[in-house]
Scaffold this motif. Sequence first.
Motif, mmCIF file in Angstrom:
data_model
loop_
_atom_site.group_PDB
_atom_site.id
_atom_site.type_symbol
_atom_site.label_atom_id
_atom_site.label_comp_id
_atom_site.label_asym_id
_atom_site.label_seq_id
_atom_site.Cartn_x
_atom_site.Cartn_y
_atom_site.Cartn_z
ATOM 1 N N ILE A 152 36.213 31.300 49.180
ATOM 2 C CA ILE A 152 37.292 31.999 49.881
ATOM 3 C C ILE A 152 36.704 32.839 51.017
ATOM 4 O O ILE A 152 37.216 32.848 52.138
ATOM 5 C CB ILE A 152 38.088 32.886 48.901
ATOM 6 C CG1 ILE A 152 38.793 32.009 47.870
ATOM 7 C CG2 ILE A 152 39.079 33.759 49.640
ATOM 8 C CD1 ILE A 152 39.427 32.780 46.738
ATOM 9 N N SER B 200 42.129 27.679 41.417
ATOM 10 C CA SER B 200 41.752 28.696 42.398
ATOM 11 C C SER B 200 40.263 28.572 42.719
ATOM 12 O O SER B 200 39.428 28.468 41.822
ATOM 13 C CB SER B 200 42.062 30.090 41.860
ATOM 14 O OG SER B 200 41.375 30.298 40.653
ATOM 15 N N TYR C 79 40.085 39.236 34.571
ATOM 16 C CA TYR C 79 39.086 39.176 35.631
ATOM 17 C C TYR C 79 37.725 39.656 35.114
ATOM 18 O O TYR C 79 37.148 40.592 35.636
ATOM 19 C CB TYR C 79 39.500 40.043 36.820
ATOM 20 C CG TYR C 79 40.942 39.888 37.196
ATOM 21 C CD1 TYR C 79 41.399 38.718 37.768
ATOM 22 C CD2 TYR C 79 41.857 40.898 36.951
ATOM 23 C CE1 TYR C 79 42.725 38.553 38.102
ATOM 24 C CE2 TYR C 79 43.185 40.745 37.288
ATOM 25 C CZ TYR C 79 43.611 39.577 37.861
ATOM 26 O OH TYR C 79 44.919 39.420 38.185
ATOM 27 N N LYS D 53 42.478 43.990 41.646
ATOM 28 C CA LYS D 53 42.486 43.308 40.352
ATOM 29 C C LYS D 53 42.048 44.252 39.234
ATOM 30 O O LYS D 53 42.633 44.270 38.149
ATOM 31 C CB LYS D 53 41.573 42.078 40.386
ATOM 32 C CG LYS D 53 42.141 40.912 41.169
ATOM 33 C CD LYS D 53 41.182 39.746 41.150
ATOM 34 C CE LYS D 53 41.732 38.554 41.897
ATOM 35 N NZ LYS D 53 40.796 37.428 41.909
ATOM 36 N N GLY E 276 40.426 24.627 36.763
ATOM 37 C CA GLY E 276 41.133 25.657 37.504
ATOM 38 C C GLY E 276 41.503 25.197 38.903
ATOM 39 O O GLY E 276 40.899 24.285 39.461
ATOM 40 N N GLU F 270 40.433 43.043 47.308
ATOM 41 C CA GLU F 270 41.060 42.196 46.290
ATOM 42 C C GLU F 270 40.455 42.462 44.918
ATOM 43 O O GLU F 270 41.162 42.557 43.915
ATOM 44 C CB GLU F 270 40.881 40.726 46.662
ATOM 45 C CG GLU F 270 41.576 39.783 45.709
ATOM 46 C CD GLU F 270 41.379 38.337 46.095
ATOM 47 O OE1 GLU F 270 41.569 37.492 45.208
ATOM 48 O OE2 GLU F 270 41.038 38.058 47.251
#
Length: 188
Positions: free
Chosen positions: A84, A78, A140, A117, A76, A113
């Motif tokens: 983050i 991300s 998700y 989602k 991946g 966030e």
Amino acid sequence: MSFMKGDLLTKTRKLVKGLAKSEPLWLKPMQKAPPVVFPRSDGKVKPISLPEDVYVNKFYQKHPESKYEDPIKFNGFSPVPACIFAGRVLELKEQGVREEQALAVADMEYRGEKKSKRQAYKRLRQIAHIQGTKPPPNPYPSAIKEIQAEERPHVRDRFFNPHILEIAKKLKEERAADMRERFGGRGV
């Protein structure tokens, strides 16, 4: 030569001096320009720590359900939410925001966030229901549910796989024989 201390140059010098070996051709040039000696380590490996590690740990304390997400995803692009979050806290601190406020802002952004989602997937399910089609898989999912989905076939397999059933039967027979042996055939 393993019993002598020192590098190749020192060992060869000792052997030549003790007349155990004739002087090789490379010894004089090597004495004029000896090889570089690197410092030895003390045997303790220092752990690598990054500036964001403190904030990653704080994120995991606040959101323990995120611990099960793979921190390094090779397939991946991300990054995981903890990275983050930590990056955002460091960014805010560089802008002059206090640490407590930076943590609160980053946490608020993470929660927002995550909520967006969830709402987006909920809307996808509603659209699929209206159209009469099967809803798409959750893009998700929680990390725990992903792990359980991977383990589910193996858990079911223990009830239907003949090889596993045979092993279980042998284990039961061994346990029963052990119990008979311990208690002398009484009570079993």
